[in-house]
Design a protein around this motif. Structure first.
Motif, PDB file in Angstrom:
ATOM      1  N   SER A  13       6.136  56.236 -34.278  1.00  0.00           N
ATOM      2  CA  SER A  13       5.907  56.290 -35.956  1.00  0.00           C
ATOM      3  C   SER A  13       6.262  54.377 -36.162  1.00  0.00           C
ATOM      4  CB  SER A  13       7.195  56.760 -36.927  1.00  0.00           C
ATOM      5  OG  SER A  13       7.253  57.967 -36.848  1.00  0.00           O
ATOM      6  N   HIS A  14       5.631  53.076 -36.459  1.00  0.00           N
ATOM      7  CA  HIS A  14       5.675  52.210 -36.804  1.00  0.00           C
ATOM      8  C   HIS A  14       7.043  51.175 -37.574  1.00  0.00           C
ATOM      9  CE1 HIS A  14       2.229  50.892 -35.370  1.00  0.00           C
ATOM     10  NE2 HIS A  14       1.138  51.967 -36.366  1.00  0.00           N
ATOM     11  N   PHE A  58      -1.422  54.602 -30.463  1.00  0.00           N
ATOM     12  CA  PHE A  58      -0.155  53.838 -31.028  1.00  0.00           C
ATOM     13  C   PHE A  58      -0.221  53.113 -30.711  1.00  0.00           C
ATOM     14  CE2 PHE A  58       4.313  54.160 -31.212  1.00  0.00           C
ATOM     15  CZ  PHE A  58       4.442  53.961 -32.625  1.00  0.00           C
ATOM     16  N   GLU A  61      -2.738  49.621 -31.632  1.00  0.00           N
ATOM     17  CA  GLU A  61      -2.207  49.717 -32.782  1.00  0.00           C
ATOM     18  C   GLU A  61      -0.491  48.239 -32.335  1.00  0.00           C
ATOM     19  OE1 GLU A  61      -1.425  52.699 -35.339  1.00  0.00           O
ATOM     20  OE2 GLU A  61      -3.131  53.859 -35.304  1.00  0.00           O
ATOM     21  N   LEU A  62       0.312  48.358 -31.261  1.00  0.00           N
ATOM     22  CA  LEU A  62       1.140  48.270 -31.622  1.00  0.00           C
ATOM     23  C   LEU A  62       0.952  46.814 -30.564  1.00  0.00           C
ATOM     24  CD1 LEU A  62       4.028  50.821 -29.971  1.00  0.00           C
ATOM     25  CD2 LEU A  62       3.498  49.243 -32.076  1.00  0.00           C
ATOM     26  N   ASP A  65      -0.722  44.747 -32.931  1.00  0.00           N
ATOM     27  CA  ASP A  65       0.813  44.530 -34.367  1.00  0.00           C
ATOM     28  C   ASP A  65       1.483  42.679 -33.114  1.00  0.00           C
ATOM     29  OD1 ASP A  65       2.201  43.938 -36.273  1.00  0.00           O
ATOM     30  OD2 ASP A  65       3.292  45.326 -36.258  1.00  0.00           O
ATOM     31  N   TRP A  67       3.616  43.088 -30.346  1.00  0.00           N
ATOM     32  CA  TRP A  67       3.889  43.670 -29.408  1.00  0.00           C
ATOM     33  C   TRP A  67       3.400  43.886 -27.909  1.00  0.00           C
ATOM     34  CZ3 TRP A  67       8.872  45.646 -30.475  1.00  0.00           C
ATOM     35  CH2 TRP A  67       8.617  45.383 -31.950  1.00  0.00           C
TER      36      TRP A  67
END
Length: 525
Positions: A13-14, A58, A61-62, A65, A67
């Motif tokens: 979960s973001h 995931f 996606e991190l 973003d 990370w």
């Protein structure tokens, strides 16, 4: 000063608390595919694909973003095989000043995390999992104030907490809290809608499928039509599809079963909820919005929201309240091994055969198939509840111990003696006949208790009541079936006992090693 943030496979979960409170520039996110988690029970192949693919998506996606992500693949030759081993290696690589992690969803993982501070010599900040609506301390306080932990009272508190389906004056919409009496219709005569929205495997998922087939090819299940959502965008699309296409009739037919219809009006959202792609609150808000817009009736909206903020959160609280004792519970003292047909589906009982087929093909069965077909049979037959719990943990893609243990050991098998449910969910063939079309094509006659063609559920039901009479007769919700049993003559009772025993004597047990193989040995899947 680097903070190491391990993210577990059910925390994708973001908005996860550990990520929300961190500085990207001073953090390393650690995601770990480890052998221990893929084999502590021999999970359905689709479940392993779901979690590994969702983790890999995931991670991408991190990174996009901003990370820094340290990702450990299952096939990494240096992989230690455990969460603790991989955190130890990450501590060596990154020399963090602290570890920040959201509390684990399962007791055994929480026990491991509790050792990390002493083991690594750095602070470990364990944050509450606020993706759940009711914090665990609040649940424990609610439980401590009550002699009986009835879900309905907890559910009403949750409605007040969230304001879902509530009027401004604090009363429930529609003037009552629960519309369950409207949600028990037998299956519709017309066939349901098309299959739910599905998602073809992309390159990442195809790589994971190849890995799982190579490494876990003997595990239960098939990957012939893997179609589960593995990203948040896909999960949100499935939610929108459910609310529009299926939710309007979900309430009325949520307990119905149709042979060959794998999903009916159910959401298939539990895999996305339980690995973190969706939150229960956003699902409930979408449900309430559809009701307020007039596209979904109140009985459907209330019934679905009750499952989300009532039952789901209640079983999570009960898991943490009862562990580790729940792991040893066996109220009836059942010791019979799990039948082989739970793996093969080879049984003349049409209801069980179809439920196992659905489970094998989709790593899915809806709650009545799980509770009143497969779970009901296991309890009536006296199957060891811990073998039953292991089976459920193996075969369903949404299965994690925090949700399966209370549902199986508590609700389904009554192994906790009534801590979670006020009575055993036991039923004869009549219930299955009322709620499905299984009996019409079955070799067994649902109207017969004894005889060569009699439905096994019938004799097993009465035999279950008879052999557990000392433990159940005093239950205030069991007076009616015992009153019926008392009206049977002794000859009838003897015939029922003999019928049940004859059937049980011919149950073939599953081969050893089906759930928890030792070491690296690949036994039967």
């Amino acid at each position: 000063m680097t903070t190491l943030i391990p993210v577990l496979g059910d925390q994708l979960s973001h908005g996860l608390a550990s990520l929300r409170s961190a500085d990207k520039a001073e953090s390393v996110v650690l995601l770990m595919e480890v052998a221990e988690e893929t084999t502590y029970v021999r999970h359905h192949k689709a479940k392993i694909v779901l979690i590994l693919s969702a983790m890999r998506h995931f991670a991408e996606e991190l990174r996009a973003d901003g990370w820094t992500v340290d990702y450990i693949r299952l096939d990494d030759p240096e992989n230690s095989g455990s969460f603790t081993g991989e955190v130890a290696r990450a501590v060596e690589r990154h020399r963090p000043s602290a570890i920040r992690i959201v509390e684990a969803g399962e007791y055994r993982v929480a026990q491991a995390i509790a050792t990390w501070s002493d083991r690594f010599g750095i602070p470990v900040d364990v944050l509450g999992d606020d993706r759940f609506i009711c914090p665990l301390p609040d649940f424990f306080a609610w439980a401590a104030a009550r002699r009986e932990l009835v879900m309905e009272s907890f559910y009403r508190q949750q409605r007040r907490r969230t304001g879902l389906l509530m009027e401004e004056d604090g009363t429930p919409v529609g003037g009552q809290w629960n519309f369950d009496k409207e949600n028990r219709a037998p299956p519709p005569k017309a066939r349901p809608l098309r299959r739910p929205l599905s998602f073809a495997p992309d390159a990442i998922t195809k790589d994971v499928i190849a890995l799982v087939e190579q490494r876990f090819g003997q595990h239960f299940g098939t990957l012939d039509r893997f179609e589960l959502p593995v990203t948040r965008d896909q999960a949100r699309a499935l939610l929108a599809d459910f609310v529009t296409e299926r939710l309007p009739r979900f309430g009325t037919y949520q307990d119905a079963m149709l042979e060959g219809e794998d999903y009916l009006y159910h959401s298939r959202l539990s895999t996305s909820l339980n690995c973190g792609l969706l939150t229960a609150l956003e699902v409930c808000e979408a449900t309430e919005a559809a009701f307020r817009a007039g596209t979904v009736p109140l009985n459907a909206a209330e019934g679905f929201i009750r499952q989300m903020i009532g039952w789901r959160e209640y079983v999570r609280g009960m898991y943490w309240l009862e562990m580790p004792g729940l792991d040893r519970a066996n109220f009836f003292g059942n010791r019979r091994p799990l039948p082989d047909f739970y793996w093969t589906g080879e049984t003349a009982m049409a209801c069980c055969a179809d439920a196992v087929r659905n489970t094998r093909d989709n790593a899915y069965a809806h709650h009545i198939q799980r509770l009143m077909v497969l779970g009901n049979f296991a309890m009536l037959a006296g199957i060891d509840p811990h073998e039953v719990a292991d089976w459920y943990l193996v075969v369903y893609a949404d299965a994690y111990e925090w949700v399966e243990h209370p549902n199986v050991l508590g609700m389904s098998q009554f192994a906790d003696g009534g801590r979670l449910g006020t009575k055993p969910y036991a039923g004869s063939g009549a219930y299955i006949n009322r709620m499905s079309n299984y009996c019409k094509g079955c070799r067994y006659d649902v109207k017969q208790r004894v005889g060569e063609g009699a439905c096994p559920f019938n004799a097993l039901y009465w035999d279950f009541l008879d052999r557990n009479e000392q433990k159940l007769r005093g239950n205030r919700r069991m007076w009616q079936p015992y009153a019926t049993w008392d009206r049977f003559g002794e000859d009838t009772k003897a015939e029922i006992r003999a019928q049940a025993q004859q059937f049980l004597d011919h149950l073939e047990p599953a081969a050893p090693g089906w759930a928890r193989a030792t070491g690296q040995e690949e036994k039967r899947g």
